[in-house]
Design a protein around this motif. Structure first.
Motif, mmCIF file in Angstrom:
data_model
loop_
_atom_site.group_PDB
_atom_site.id
_atom_site.type_symbol
_atom_site.label_atom_id
_atom_site.label_comp_id
_atom_site.label_asym_id
_atom_site.label_seq_id
_atom_site.Cartn_x
_atom_site.Cartn_y
_atom_site.Cartn_z
ATOM 1 N N TRP A 32 0.301 -1.006 0.086
ATOM 2 C CA TRP A 32 0.317 -0.048 0.240
ATOM 3 C C TRP A 32 0.671 1.063 -0.200
ATOM 4 O O TRP A 32 0.278 1.948 -0.136
ATOM 5 C CB TRP A 32 -0.795 0.122 1.603
ATOM 6 N N ASP A 33 2.385 0.905 -0.258
ATOM 7 C CA ASP A 33 2.594 2.274 0.424
ATOM 8 C C ASP A 33 2.889 3.705 -1.061
ATOM 9 O O ASP A 33 2.887 4.692 -0.649
ATOM 10 C CB ASP A 33 4.328 2.007 0.313
ATOM 11 N N PRO A 34 2.622 2.736 -2.043
ATOM 12 C CA PRO A 34 2.199 3.932 -3.300
ATOM 13 C C PRO A 34 0.828 4.828 -2.838
ATOM 14 O O PRO A 34 1.106 6.021 -3.641
ATOM 15 C CB PRO A 34 2.181 3.320 -4.669
ATOM 16 N N LEU A 36 -0.163 5.540 0.271
ATOM 17 C CA LEU A 36 -0.585 5.936 1.311
ATOM 18 C C LEU A 36 -0.403 7.859 1.558
ATOM 19 O O LEU A 36 -1.425 8.758 2.222
ATOM 20 C CB LEU A 36 1.201 5.826 2.097
ATOM 21 N N ASP A 37 0.134 8.451 0.533
ATOM 22 C CA ASP A 37 0.508 9.810 0.686
ATOM 23 C C ASP A 37 -1.741 9.952 0.535
ATOM 24 O O ASP A 37 -1.499 11.308 1.127
ATOM 25 C CB ASP A 37 1.119 10.419 0.130
ATOM 26 N N ALA A 38 -1.498 10.033 -0.744
ATOM 27 C CA ALA A 38 -3.320 10.512 -0.682
ATOM 28 C C ALA A 38 -4.444 10.065 -0.090
ATOM 29 O O ALA A 38 -4.396 10.537 0.297
ATOM 30 C CB ALA A 38 -3.769 9.833 -2.198
ATOM 31 N N LEU A 39 -4.036 9.064 0.755
ATOM 32 C CA LEU A 39 -4.580 7.987 2.046
ATOM 33 C C LEU A 39 -4.972 8.567 3.587
ATOM 34 O O LEU A 39 -5.428 9.449 3.795
ATOM 35 C CB LEU A 39 -4.818 6.674 2.237
ATOM 36 N N ASN A 40 -3.672 9.090 3.828
ATOM 37 C CA ASN A 40 -3.010 9.716 4.846
ATOM 38 C C ASN A 40 -3.540 11.040 4.695
ATOM 39 O O ASN A 40 -4.207 11.635 6.262
ATOM 40 C CB ASN A 40 -1.759 10.045 5.092
#
Length: 109
Positions: A32-34, A36-40
């Protein structure tokens, strides 16, 4: 989860809604790393490794979807998360379906 100790990674956005991410078979939470920025930006993201994946122990099998779903519910209880959204891929998606059938009402209350 009972005596099962699952590997877990979570962000500490305490005021944001919780989103649980469940990995695919043979993968770890790093899949899921790619995203994370959007989800966080909108969620407190909680990733965990299913039994036998990443830092989670390999327990005697066989495992059922009920076992894997119960692990998620126990993890949320342990972390004192009363409500969460869930997103999974492959096996993680199947766990999500099980949760929707067996625990969906709990999250609507």
């Amino acid at each position: 989860m009972g005596t099962t100790r699952l590997g877990v990674a979570g962000d500490r956005h305490a005021d944001a809604p919780v989103l649980v991410l469940s990995n695919a078979l043979g993968c770890t939470w790093e899949m899921w790393d790619p995203q994370l920025d959007a989800l966080n930006s909108a969620y407190r993201v909680l990733r965990y490794n299913q039994r036998g994946h990443g830092q989670s122990p390999v327990l005697p099998g066989p495992y059922t979807l009920a076992d894997l779903g119960a692990d998620v519910l126990a993890l949320l209880d342990h972390l004192e998360v009363p409500r969460a959204s869930f997103m999974g891929s492959s096996l993680g998606g199947m766990i999500g379906l099980w949760l929707g059938v067996h625990a969906g009402e709990a999250s609507k209350g």
